[in-house]
Design a protein around this motif. Structure first.
Motif, mmCIF file in Angstrom:
data_model
loop_
_atom_site.group_PDB
_atom_site.id
_atom_site.type_symbol
_atom_site.label_atom_id
_atom_site.label_comp_id
_atom_site.label_asym_id
_atom_site.label_seq_id
_atom_site.Cartn_x
_atom_site.Cartn_y
_atom_site.Cartn_z
ATOM 1 N N GLY A 61 5.587 41.064 34.483
ATOM 2 C CA GLY A 61 4.967 40.059 35.341
ATOM 3 C C GLY A 61 5.598 40.002 36.721
ATOM 4 O O GLY A 61 4.902 39.880 37.731
ATOM 5 N N HIS A 62 6.929 40.122 36.763
ATOM 6 C CA HIS A 62 7.615 40.110 38.064
ATOM 7 C C HIS A 62 7.205 41.321 38.901
ATOM 8 O O HIS A 62 6.930 41.201 40.104
ATOM 9 C CB HIS A 62 9.124 40.102 37.826
ATOM 10 C CG HIS A 62 9.923 40.134 39.092
ATOM 11 N ND1 HIS A 62 9.985 39.057 39.953
ATOM 12 C CD2 HIS A 62 10.667 41.131 39.652
ATOM 13 C CE1 HIS A 62 10.747 39.384 40.985
ATOM 14 N NE2 HIS A 62 11.179 40.630 40.831
ATOM 15 N N LYS A 63 7.170 42.493 38.280
ATOM 16 C CA LYS A 63 6.804 43.703 39.017
ATOM 17 C C LYS A 63 5.352 43.640 39.504
ATOM 18 O O LYS A 63 5.049 44.002 40.643
ATOM 19 C CB LYS A 63 7.006 44.939 38.137
ATOM 20 C CG LYS A 63 8.479 45.238 37.831
ATOM 21 C CD LYS A 63 8.617 46.450 36.937
ATOM 22 C CE LYS A 63 10.084 46.743 36.619
ATOM 23 N NZ LYS A 63 10.215 47.897 35.709
ATOM 24 N N ARG A 79 12.111 37.655 21.454
ATOM 25 C CA ARG A 79 12.940 37.667 22.655
ATOM 26 C C ARG A 79 12.720 38.954 23.452
ATOM 27 O O ARG A 79 12.603 38.930 24.683
ATOM 28 C CB ARG A 79 14.410 37.537 22.268
ATOM 29 C CG ARG A 79 15.336 37.399 23.494
ATOM 30 C CD ARG A 79 16.810 37.363 23.082
ATOM 31 N NE ARG A 79 17.097 36.224 22.240
ATOM 32 C CZ ARG A 79 17.368 36.305 20.933
ATOM 33 N NH1 ARG A 79 17.376 37.492 20.333
ATOM 34 N NH2 ARG A 79 17.628 35.234 20.230
ATOM 35 N N ASN A 122 9.252 38.867 25.090
ATOM 36 C CA ASN A 122 9.239 37.948 26.238
ATOM 37 C C ASN A 122 9.955 38.550 27.439
ATOM 38 O O ASN A 122 9.514 38.412 28.585
ATOM 39 C CB ASN A 122 9.877 36.612 25.853
ATOM 40 C CG ASN A 122 9.012 35.815 24.888
ATOM 41 O OD1 ASN A 122 7.788 35.955 24.901
ATOM 42 N ND2 ASN A 122 9.622 35.008 24.057
ATOM 43 N N ASP A 123 11.111 39.219 27.184
ATOM 44 C CA ASP A 123 11.837 39.858 28.287
ATOM 45 C C ASP A 123 10.996 40.937 28.946
ATOM 46 O O ASP A 123 10.938 41.047 30.184
ATOM 47 C CB ASP A 123 13.161 40.455 27.777
ATOM 48 C CG ASP A 123 14.144 39.371 27.339
ATOM 49 O OD1 ASP A 123 13.957 38.206 27.759
ATOM 50 O OD2 ASP A 123 15.075 39.684 26.571
ATOM 51 N N ARG A 124 10.323 41.758 28.108
ATOM 52 C CA ARG A 124 9.488 42.822 28.675
ATOM 53 C C ARG A 124 8.318 42.243 29.470
ATOM 54 O O ARG A 124 7.986 42.720 30.567
ATOM 55 C CB ARG A 124 8.957 43.734 27.548
ATOM 56 C CG ARG A 124 10.045 44.513 26.841
ATOM 57 C CD ARG A 124 10.642 45.535 27.755
ATOM 58 N NE ARG A 124 11.651 46.348 27.065
ATOM 59 C CZ ARG A 124 12.344 47.309 27.633
ATOM 60 N NH1 ARG A 124 12.142 47.584 28.903
ATOM 61 N NH2 ARG A 124 13.249 47.983 26.959
ATOM 62 N N LEU A 125 7.686 41.218 28.915
ATOM 63 C CA LEU A 125 6.552 40.616 29.612
ATOM 64 C C LEU A 125 6.974 39.955 30.916
ATOM 65 O O LEU A 125 6.268 40.036 31.925
ATOM 66 C CB LEU A 125 5.872 39.585 28.704
ATOM 67 C CG LEU A 125 5.125 40.157 27.478
ATOM 68 C CD1 LEU A 125 4.565 39.034 26.629
ATOM 69 C CD2 LEU A 125 4.012 41.103 27.914
ATOM 70 N N ASP A 126 8.163 39.308 30.916
ATOM 71 C CA ASP A 126 8.652 38.708 32.164
ATOM 72 C C ASP A 126 8.911 39.776 33.217
ATOM 73 O O ASP A 126 8.583 39.599 34.398
ATOM 74 C CB ASP A 126 9.940 37.920 31.893
ATOM 75 C CG ASP A 126 9.674 36.671 31.058
ATOM 76 O OD1 ASP A 126 8.514 36.221 31.029
ATOM 77 O OD2 ASP A 126 10.618 36.147 30.432
ATOM 78 N N GLY A 127 9.517 40.901 32.798
ATOM 79 C CA GLY A 127 9.772 41.987 33.747
ATOM 80 C C GLY A 127 8.485 42.570 34.315
ATOM 81 O O GLY A 127 8.368 42.802 35.528
#
Length: 393
Positions: free
Chosen positions: A102-104, A92, A95-100
C-alpha cells in the motif's frame, strides 16, 4: 483456546469446551460402567478372590481410560495453541506485506499525479503563448490601416520595423538565445543575432527594409513616374541586399544565411507578386526575406532546433534515469514474486490446518456418540454372565 471448533444449533463450541465435555462424558461413562459391573459382580461373584481380581482389572482399565483422556486433552490443547500461534503469525506477515504494498502504490500514484499536473501546467503555458501570439496577430491586422502613414517617415519606419522585429523575438524566445545591436568583427551592427546551439555561428537579422522606392512606386500617377519609381526601388533593394551580404555574412563568425525583415504582410505580398526577380536575387545572395508571420514561424523552427540540442545534451541523464526506472521495476517484480510465494505457502498451511481441524471434529463426534458406550457395556454383561449360566447348567 477460544477458537471455535464446531457449531451446534445456534451455539459455538470452542476447543476447550469440547475437550472438557469429552473428558466429563468419558469419566461419567467409565464410572457408570464400573459401578454397574461391580454391582453385578458383587451379587454374582462366587468368591472374594474372583471379585477382587475383577475389581482390580476394572480399576486398571479405568486408570488407562483416564490416562488416555488426559493425553487426548493435552494434545487438543497443544494443537489449539499451535493453531492460534500460526494464525497470528500468518495474519501479521500478511498485514506487513499489505502495508508495504500500500505504501509503495501510494508513493507511485503520488508521483504519477505530480507528473500529470506538471504536464498539464506546461500545456497551459503553451496555450497561453499561443493565445498571446494570436492576440498579437489580431493587433497587427488592426493596425494595417495606419502602416502607410508610419512608413512615410524614414526614421519612424526604421524604428517601427526594429520594434516589430524585437517584439516578435522577445515574445517567442528566451533572453539568452538572442542579442540586439551586437557588434561584429567588422564593426557592423546587425539589428539582431540569434544564437545557435553547439557553438554554431549566430544568425543575423536586418530590419531596415528600403521602402522609399516602394512608396514612390505606390504613389506613381503616370507611366513615367511608375517606371522611375520601379527602377529606384530595384536599385535600392539590390544595394541593401549587397550591404547585408558584405556586412553580416562573415565566414566562421555568422551563419551563411541572413534574414531581411519586412514589417508588413501587405508589402511582403506585393514584393513577391511584382518583384519575383528581386526575391530570387536575394535568395542567391543568401538573404531570406521574411514577413512577421514568417519570422515567427522561423523562430519556432529555431526553438525546435534549440530544444533538440538541449535534449541531446541531456540524453545521458535521461538514459541514466531510464536505467534506474528499469531497476526499480525489476525489484518490484521480484518483490511481487516473493509476496506470491508467501501467499502460496500461507494457503498450504491453511489447508493443512483445515485437515487437522476436520480430524479433530471427527474424533469429537465419535466421543459424543453414546451408543458405542452402551453397546460395549452390553457385550461386557454378556461376557460376565456366560460363566454363571454354564455353572448353573
Amino acid at each position: 483456546m477460544s477458537e471455535t471448533l464446531l457449531v451446534i444449533g445456534n451455539r459455538s463450541v470452542s476447543v476447550w469446551e469440547a475437550s472438557a465435555v469429552a473428558g466429563l462424558v468419558l469419566l461419567l461413562l467409565t464410572c457408570w460402567l464400573a459401578a454397574r459391573i461391580l454391582k453385578q459382580m458383587r451379587s454374582r461373584a462366587k468368591t472374594e478372590d474372583q471379585a477382587a481380581a475383577r475389581i482390580h482389572e476394572l480399576e486398571s482399565h479405568l486408570s488407562e481410560l483416564l490416562k488416555t483422556q488426559g493425553e487426548m486433552t493435552g494434545r487438543m490443547q497443544t494443537m489449539a495453541e499451535v493453531f492460534g500461534s500460526r494464525q497470528t503469525d500468518m495474519m501479521r506477515a500478511v498485514n506487513d506485506r499489505l502495508d508495504g504494498m500500500g505504501h509503495k502504490i501510494g508513493a507511485s500514484m503520488s508521483q504519477t499525479s505530480q507528473q500529470t499536473h506538471e504536464g498539464l501546467r506546461q500545456v497551459h503555458e503553451r496555450l497561453a503563448v499561443i493565445d498571446r501570439a494570436q492576440r498579437t496577430i489580431s493587433d497587427l491586422s488592426g493596425q494595417v490601416g495606419q502602416l502607410q502613414s508610419i512608413l512615410s517617415n524614414k526614421q519612424t519606419r526604421g524604428a517601427f520595423g526594429q520594434g516589430r522585429m524585437e517584439a516578435i523575438i522577445q515574445d517567442q524566445m528566451a533572453p539568452s538565445t538572442y542579442s540586439f545591436q551586437s557588434t561584429l568583427s567588422n564593426n557592423s551592427r546587425p539589428d539582431c543575432l540569434i544564437h545557435m546551439p553547439n557553438g554554431a555561428p549566430p544568425l543575423a537579422i536586418d530590419a531596415k527594409f528600403p521602402l522609399e522606392g516602394f512608396n514612390f512606386l505606390k504613389g506613381a500617377e503616370t507611366e513615367e513616374q511608375f517606371k522611375q519609381a520601379q527602377a529606384q526601388f530595384r536599385r535600392d533593394f539590390t544595394k541593401h541586399i549587397q550591404d547585408i551580404r558584405e556586412k553580416y555574412l562573415l565566414p566562421g563568425e555568422t551563419q551563411d544565411t541572413a534574414f531581411l525583415f519586412v514589417p508588413s504582410e501587405s508589402v511582403f505580398a506585393e514584393l513577391n507578386e511584382r518583384f519575383e526577380d528581386l526575391v530570387q536575387k536575394a535568395h542567391r545572395a543568401r538573404v531570406v526575406i521574411v514577413s512577421p508571420s514568417l519570422l515567427m514561424l522561423s523562430i519556432q523552427v529555431i526553438q525546435a532546433v534549440l530544444r533538440d540540442a538541449k535534449m541531446r545534451e541531456q540524453a545521458h541523464l535521461i538514459q541514466a534515469e531510464v536505467g534506474h526506472l528499469i531497476d526499480d521495476v525489476s525489484r518490484l517484480n521480484d518483490r511481487v514474486g516473493k509476496l506470491q510465494t508467501h501467499f502460496s505457502q500461507a494457503n498450504k498451511d491453511i489447508d493443512q490446518i483445515l485437515i487437522s481441524t476436520d480430524k479433530i471434529s471427527k474424533r469429537s463426534r465419535k466421543i459424543e456418540d453414546l451408543d458405542l458406550g452402551e453397546q460395549n457395556g452390553k457385550e461386557t454383561d454378556q461376557a460376565s454372565t456366560a460363566p454363571l449360566m454354564s455353572s448353573r447348567g
